[in-house]
Design an enzyme around this catalytic site. Structure first.
Site, PDB file in Angstrom:
ATOM      1  CG  ASN A  16      -2.168  -0.938   0.908  1.00 49.11           C
ATOM      2  OD1 ASN A  16      -3.107  -0.392   0.152  1.00 49.11           O
ATOM      3  ND2 ASN A  16      -2.392  -1.944   1.570  1.00 49.11           N
ATOM      4  NE  ARG A  67      -0.071  -1.153  24.346  1.00 49.51           N
ATOM      5  CZ  ARG A  67       0.056  -2.030  23.139  1.00 49.51           C
ATOM      6  NH1 ARG A  67       0.020  -1.342  21.950  1.00 49.51           N
ATOM      7  NH2 ARG A  67      -0.193  -3.253  23.127  1.00 49.51           N
ATOM      8  CG  MET A  92       1.303  -5.623  11.573  1.00 48.77           C
ATOM      9  SD  MET A  92      -0.650  -5.657  10.800  1.00 48.77           S
ATOM     10  CE  MET A  92      -0.881  -7.274  11.762  1.00 48.77           C
ATOM     11  NE  ARG A  93       3.665  -3.191  18.963  1.00 55.55           N
ATOM     12  CZ  ARG A  93       3.626  -4.057  19.799  1.00 55.55           C
ATOM     13  NH1 ARG A  93       4.008  -5.222  19.223  1.00 55.55           N
ATOM     14  NH2 ARG A  93       3.898  -4.036  20.975  1.00 55.55           N
ATOM     15  CG  ASN A 109      -5.908   1.267   9.896  1.00 55.65           C
ATOM     16  OD1 ASN A 109      -4.917   0.826   9.580  1.00 55.65           O
ATOM     17  ND2 ASN A 109      -6.905   0.216  10.188  1.00 55.65           N
ATOM     18  CG  HIS A 111      -9.643  -3.801   8.477  1.00 54.50           C
ATOM     19  ND1 HIS A 111      -8.854  -4.249   9.288  1.00 54.50           N
ATOM     20  CD2 HIS A 111     -10.656  -4.524   8.366  1.00 54.50           C
ATOM     21  CE1 HIS A 111      -9.239  -5.439   9.755  1.00 54.50           C
ATOM     22  NE2 HIS A 111     -10.439  -5.741   9.167  1.00 54.50           N
ATOM     23  CG  ASP A 147      -9.358  -3.216  12.472  1.00 53.19           C
ATOM     24  OD1 ASP A 147      -8.398  -2.382  12.265  1.00 53.19           O
ATOM     25  OD2 ASP A 147      -9.258  -4.346  12.584  1.00 53.19           O
ATOM     26  CB  ALA A 175      -9.963  -3.464  -3.989  1.00 49.69           C
TER      27      ALA A 175
HETATM   28  C1  GRF Z   1      -3.188  -4.695   3.963  1.00 49.84           C
HETATM   29  O1  GRF Z   1      -4.022  -5.660   3.678  1.00 49.84           O
HETATM   30  C2  GRF Z   1      -4.036  -3.610   4.991  1.00 49.84           C
HETATM   31  O2  GRF Z   1      -5.455  -3.579   4.619  1.00 49.84           O
HETATM   32  C3  GRF Z   1      -3.776  -4.258   6.330  1.00 49.84           C
HETATM   33  O3  GRF Z   1      -2.390  -4.669   6.333  1.00 49.84           O
HETATM   34  C4  GRF Z   1      -2.013  -5.097   4.974  1.00 49.84           C
HETATM   35  C5  GRF Z   1      -0.599  -4.536   4.431  1.00 49.84           C
HETATM   36  O4  GRF Z   1      -0.196  -4.837   3.281  1.00 49.84           O
HETATM   37  N1  GRF Z   1      -3.821  -3.547   7.353  1.00 49.84           N
HETATM   38  P1  GRF Z   1       1.124  -3.954   2.635  1.00 49.84           P
HETATM   39  O5  GRF Z   1       2.286  -3.955   3.639  1.00 49.84           O
HETATM   40  O6  GRF Z   1       0.465  -2.621   2.577  1.00 49.84           O
HETATM   41  O7  GRF Z   1       1.394  -4.737   1.663  1.00 49.84           O
END
Ligand code: GRF
Length: 205
Positions: A16, A67, A92-93, A109, A111, A147, A175
């Site tokens: 992304n 944290r 991922m935190r 974010n 998701h 989320d 997408a």
């Molecule tokens: C994506 O599927 C995003 O929606 C989720 O984590 C994934 C990250 O993929 N939160 P990348 O690191 O952007 O390839």
């Protein structure tokens, strides 16, 4: 007009991030990625940023006792780069309420599901197990609960009878790559308005 200064927070692959880097490579694009920040030193996305000549930073959560300390370190780097918007992209935190409140409506974010359905991890496996006919991805303003938060835009993806977790993940990811640059553009063009928890968008995303 000045381009919106954006930081992208990652923990891994960074596909992304790459979609955003590619969009922002056009000087006419209204946002500029000024910083890519990872909590994971080995995140592949850091290399993508370096190749694009974008500043990178690593704030390893393991080096911080609490944290709060970790987030204070994040904020220090973000402030130093005068960031106007933070985009989470596979970060991922979990972030505390304090962090999200401090950047309220300046923190988004992505998701890989049609929220509010399928929050959390392993979305595609759960979508398949539930027999959903469609799924997709969501970009939302971040609020304290994971989320959750006001939805800016979603893209739908069909679930096919012969889908595996991998085939569905690939279709949703494509997408995501389409949606994130469009949402960032709309934000940078001040076409996304938020009033409390209600989002309205001028024009199309
Ligand atoms: C994506 O599927 C995003 O929606 C989720 O984590 C994934 C990250 O993929 N939160 P990348 O690191 O952007 O390839």
């Amino acid at each position: 007009m000045a381009r919106l200064r954006v930081a992208v927070l990652i923990s891994g692959r960074g596909s992304n991030l790459q979609a955003l880097i590619d969009a922002a490579a056009d000087p006419a694009y209204p946002a500029e990625i000024v910083l890519v920040l990872s909590n994971a030193p080995a995140a592949a996305g850091l290399q993508r940023a370096a190749e694009a000549g974008i500043a990178t930073a690593i704030v390893d959560h393991r080096g911080h006792a609490t944290r709060h300390d970790f987030e204070a370190a994040l904020n220090q780097v973000l402030d130093a780069h005068r960031v106007g918007l933070v985009c989470l992209a596979g970060f991922m935190r979990l972030l505390t309420a304090r962090f999200s409140a401090h950047r309220q409506d300046r923190l988004i974010n992505i998701h890989p599901s049609l929220l509010p359905k399928f929050k959390g991890l392993d979305t595609h496996a759960r979508v398949l197990a539930a027999g959903e006919a469609k799924t997709g991805c969501t970009i939302h303003f971040v609020r304290p609960d994971m989320d959750s938060g006001p939805i800016i835009a979603q893209a739908e993806v069909e679930v096919r009878a012969d889908d595996t977790e991998d085939s569905l993940a690939a279709r949703v990811l494509a997408a995501e790559h389409g949606l994130y640059p469009r949402v960032l553009r709309a934000l940078a063009e001040h076409r996304v308005h938020i009033d409390g928890d209600r989002v309205t968008v001028d024009g199309v995303i």
